[in-house]
Write a protein that holds these residues in place. Structure first.
Motif, PDB file in Angstrom:
ATOM      1  N   GLY A 100       0.818  -1.212   0.000  1.00 29.53           N
ATOM      2  CA  GLY A 100       0.000   0.000   0.000  1.00 29.53           C
ATOM      3  C   GLY A 100       0.843   1.249   0.000  1.00 29.53           C
ATOM      4  N   TRP A 128       3.803  -1.878 -10.544  1.00 28.08           N
ATOM      5  CA  TRP A 128       3.406  -2.186  -9.163  1.00 28.08           C
ATOM      6  C   TRP A 128       2.949  -3.636  -9.108  1.00 28.08           C
ATOM      7  N   ALA A 134      -1.875  -0.825  -5.294  1.00 25.50           N
ATOM      8  CA  ALA A 134      -1.534   0.149  -6.339  1.00 25.50           C
ATOM      9  C   ALA A 134      -2.410   1.393  -6.258  1.00 25.50           C
ATOM     10  N   GLU A 135      -3.692   1.217  -5.956  1.00 20.52           N
ATOM     11  CA  GLU A 135      -4.590   2.370  -5.898  1.00 20.52           C
ATOM     12  C   GLU A 135      -4.182   3.336  -4.799  1.00 20.52           C
ATOM     13  N   GLN A 136      -3.740   2.781  -3.658  1.00 20.95           N
ATOM     14  CA  GLN A 136      -3.283   3.652  -2.569  1.00 20.95           C
ATOM     15  C   GLN A 136      -1.916   4.265  -2.891  1.00 20.95           C
ATOM     16  N   ARG A 171      -0.533   4.941  -5.836  1.00 21.92           N
ATOM     17  CA  ARG A 171      -0.386   5.789  -7.022  1.00 21.92           C
ATOM     18  C   ARG A 171      -0.290   7.275  -6.674  1.00 21.92           C
ATOM     19  N   GLU A 172      -0.955   7.708  -5.600  1.00 21.98           N
ATOM     20  CA  GLU A 172      -0.925   9.129  -5.238  1.00 21.98           C
ATOM     21  C   GLU A 172       0.486   9.579  -4.873  1.00 21.98           C
ATOM     22  N   ARG A 178       2.373   7.056 -15.219  1.00 23.38           N
ATOM     23  CA  ARG A 178       1.386   5.980 -15.129  1.00 23.38           C
ATOM     24  C   ARG A 178       1.882   4.917 -14.157  1.00 23.38           C
ATOM     25  N   ALA A 206      -0.577  -1.612 -12.745  1.00 25.04           N
ATOM     26  CA  ALA A 206      -1.007  -2.312 -11.532  1.00 25.04           C
ATOM     27  C   ALA A 206      -1.303  -3.772 -11.834  1.00 25.04           C
ATOM     28  N   GLU A 254      -1.459   7.733 -14.011  1.00 27.95           N
ATOM     29  CA  GLU A 254      -2.641   7.037 -14.515  1.00 27.95           C
ATOM     30  C   GLU A 254      -2.549   5.550 -14.184  1.00 27.95           C
ATOM     31  N   LEU A 255      -3.614   4.999 -13.616  1.00 28.81           N
ATOM     32  CA  LEU A 255      -3.620   3.599 -13.217  1.00 28.81           C
ATOM     33  C   LEU A 255      -3.964   2.721 -14.424  1.00 28.81           C
ATOM     34  N   PRO A 286      -4.370  -1.177 -15.386  1.00 28.08           N
ATOM     35  CA  PRO A 286      -4.396  -2.576 -14.933  1.00 28.08           C
ATOM     36  C   PRO A 286      -3.687  -3.498 -15.928  1.00 28.08           C
TER      37      PRO A 286
END
Length: 318
Positions: A13, A36, A41-43, A45-46, A55, A58, A167-168, A170
């Motif tokens: 995370g 990642w 990955a969502e946490q 990315r910031e 980018r 993930a 940018e995430l 997948p």
């Protein structure tokens, strides 16, 4: 602009500091893209966006939870084939170097390990700086085959914030990855002191402390400063302090804002693990100790007299 692939070092995370160092380094050569592997990955990315990641690829396949390095190497190989990055940057940890070696074989590319810096050459391709023979010699290396893969020594590069979209994107593994399997996990107990490799201040003690009891003065100074504790190889080999706190070529590599070498002679082996520290202060009763050649500030004196006075002065200013 060419894409530069960076492998994120994370705990599921939160990205480790070395990830931001690599993203900062990647910006010298093109557009940073973070790979990642695993959850979070969502946490993460910031924080990657804060340092300029364009980018974040993930990959949350279950294989990343059960296997060690094989799926991560396969993920990077897949991204190299699909995105054709100009450069791949990986942390120079023991795990990172194994992943880098596997990736080099999979992509038939050249590999450089333990890089302490990376700059564009005359043709724009990266030229790495490496410190060999315990830091006694500096060499410059470059990859001539395939996609350059470089394992960078942690703390060698200062992370510098710069806005990025992060940018995430997948992705999933398209090929199976086998290898050693994780059968269990144990959470390591952590004390109140900062982590040795992440601390901004490190207080290290050496043979001059004389004994396990004598080493306690190092802990006292570290606690007064809110610092991490380090030790020389002589101390850990003697059993005065645990091996996981050893700083040096065969121990941890640190690069804090302030490194205090107390009772440490400054052999090449130790210097290799701390010489990139921003400011170095040495305390040693031997005026000819090699550590003074490296130190920004030096105190010639008995550490058992100097350190207590230093602690007293620190306490007065709190």
């Amino acid at each position: 602009m060419a894409e530069i692939l960076v492998l994120a070092d994370h705990d599921g995370g939160a990205a480790a500091k070395v990830t931001f160092e690599l993203i900062t380094l990647a910006r010298r050569f093109g557009e940073p893209a973070v790979a990642w592997a695993g959850p979070g990955a969502e946490q993460g990315r910031e924080s990657c966006a804060e340092y300029g990641a364009a980018r974040v690829y993930a990959a949350g396949d279950p294989a990343f939870d059960d296997l060690v390095v094989a799926p991560t190497a396969e993920l990077l190989a897949q991204l190299v084939r699909e995105t054709s990055p100009a450069l791949v940057l990986i942390s120079g940890s023991s795990e990172g170097k194994e992943i880098a070696a596997r990736l080099a074989v999979k992509t038939d590319s050249g590999l450089i390990t333990d890089a302490t810096d990376l700059v564009p050459g005359e043709d724009g391709r990266p030229v790495a700086e490496q410190q060999i023979f315990g830091g006694a010699t500096v060499v410059h290396s470059r990859v001539k085959r395939g996609t350059p893969i470089v394992a960078v020594r942690p703390h060698a590069i200062a992370p510098e914030p710069a806005p990025g979209a992060a940018e995430l994107v997948p992705v999933s593994l398209t090929a199976p990855a086998d290898g050693a399997k994780i059968t269990g996990r144990v959470v390591a107990e952590r004390g109140e002191r900062p982590d040795l490799t992440e601390a901004s201040i490190v207080v290290s003690g050496g043979r001059g402390t004389g004994s396990p009891e004598g080493f306690q003065v190092i802990e006292q100074l570290a606690d007064a400063l809110g610092a991490a504790v380090g030790a020389s190889r002589a101390v850990t080999d003697a059993g005065w302090y645990p091996h996981q706190f050893q700083v040096g070529q065969t121990g941890k590599t640190v690069s804090p804002q302030l490194y205090m070498a107390i009772g440490i002679s400054g052999a090449i082996q130790h210097r290799a693990g701390m010489q990139t520290s921003k400011t170095i202060l040495a305390i040693n009763k031997d005026p000819e100790a090699p550590i003074f050649e490296l130190a920004d500030y030096g105190v010639v004196g008995d550490l058992f007299k100097v350190v207590p006075q230093l602690i007293e002065e620190i306490d007065k200013r709190k």
